[in-house]
Design a protein around this motif. Structure first.
Motif, PDB file in Angstrom:
ATOM      1  N   LEU A   1       0.842  -1.190   0.000  1.00 17.16           N
ATOM      2  CA  LEU A   1       0.000   0.000   0.000  1.00 17.16           C
ATOM      3  C   LEU A   1       0.878   1.241   0.000  1.00 17.16           C
ATOM      4  O   LEU A   1       1.863   1.312   0.742  1.00 17.16           O
ATOM      5  CB  LEU A   1      -0.894   0.025   1.245  1.00 17.16           C
TER       6      LEU A   1
ATOM      7  N   MET B   1      -7.506   2.071   3.272  1.00 18.11           N
ATOM      8  CA  MET B   1      -7.677   0.785   3.924  1.00 18.11           C
ATOM      9  C   MET B   1      -7.819   0.912   5.442  1.00 18.11           C
ATOM     10  O   MET B   1      -8.225  -0.031   6.110  1.00 18.11           O
ATOM     11  CB  MET B   1      -6.515  -0.145   3.576  1.00 18.11           C
TER      12      MET B   1
ATOM     13  N   PRO C   1     -14.009  -1.371   7.462  1.00 20.47           N
ATOM     14  CA  PRO C   1     -14.674  -1.966   6.297  1.00 20.47           C
ATOM     15  C   PRO C   1     -16.111  -2.374   6.599  1.00 20.47           C
ATOM     16  O   PRO C   1     -16.433  -2.835   7.691  1.00 20.47           O
ATOM     17  CB  PRO C   1     -13.809  -3.189   5.991  1.00 20.47           C
TER      18      PRO C   1
ATOM     19  N   GLY D   1     -11.437  -0.893   0.353  1.00 22.67           N
ATOM     20  CA  GLY D   1     -10.838   0.432   0.337  1.00 22.67           C
ATOM     21  C   GLY D   1     -11.570   1.463  -0.508  1.00 22.67           C
ATOM     22  O   GLY D   1     -11.128   2.594  -0.622  1.00 22.67           O
TER      23      GLY D   1
END
Length: 139
Positions: A61, A69, A73, A89
């Motif tokens: 990343l 991220m 989530p 993401g």
């Protein structure tokens, strides 16, 4: 059409021109097929080596990816008209349409016709997977 071909095969043009050269034509077609097969093998070998090369890539990343991220989530936020959540993401939106049904929007794609916000949210994971699979197929 078939009758025309039969008549051509029995004609003097066919007997005088095609029949004596048939062996050479067949040899030419076989050489084209062999070249095609070797080209296919070369392309298959190149694709295989590229896939092996890609599978050994280290994926990390970057700064922006870390921020995306870091968001929790698949936690929905909003009201009864529109809610958003993060999948892989990226933001997904569940929103009502003019007819009172609900749509899901993700990465420029949408799916429509859910009877309730809860139905749309229940289908969100499958929709995100379908969108990502579709996008992978575009490459």
């Amino acid at each position: 059409m078939y009758n025309l071909w039969e008549r051509f095969c029995q004609s003097k043009v066919f007997v005088l021109f095609y029949a004596p050269h048939r062996r050479r034509l067949l040899a030419h077609e076989l050489s084209l097929a062999a070249r095609g097969a070797s080209a296919y093998k070369a392309v298959a070998s190149l694709v295989t080596s590229k896939l092996e090369e890609e599978s050994s890539m280290k994926i990390e990343l970057d700064g922006g990816g870390k921020v995306k991220m870091a968001a929790p989530p698949q936690q929905w936020h909003g009201d009864e008209v529109m809610q958003t959540a993060v999948f892989a993401g990226e933001q997904m939106m569940a929103v009502t349409d003019d007819a009172g049904r609900f749509d899901l929007h993700y990465l420029g794609f949408k799916t429509t016709g859910f009877a309730s916000l809860e139905d749309a949210k229940a289908s969100a994971q499958a929709f995100a997977r379908a969108v990502l699979a579709h996008m992978a197929g575009l490459i």
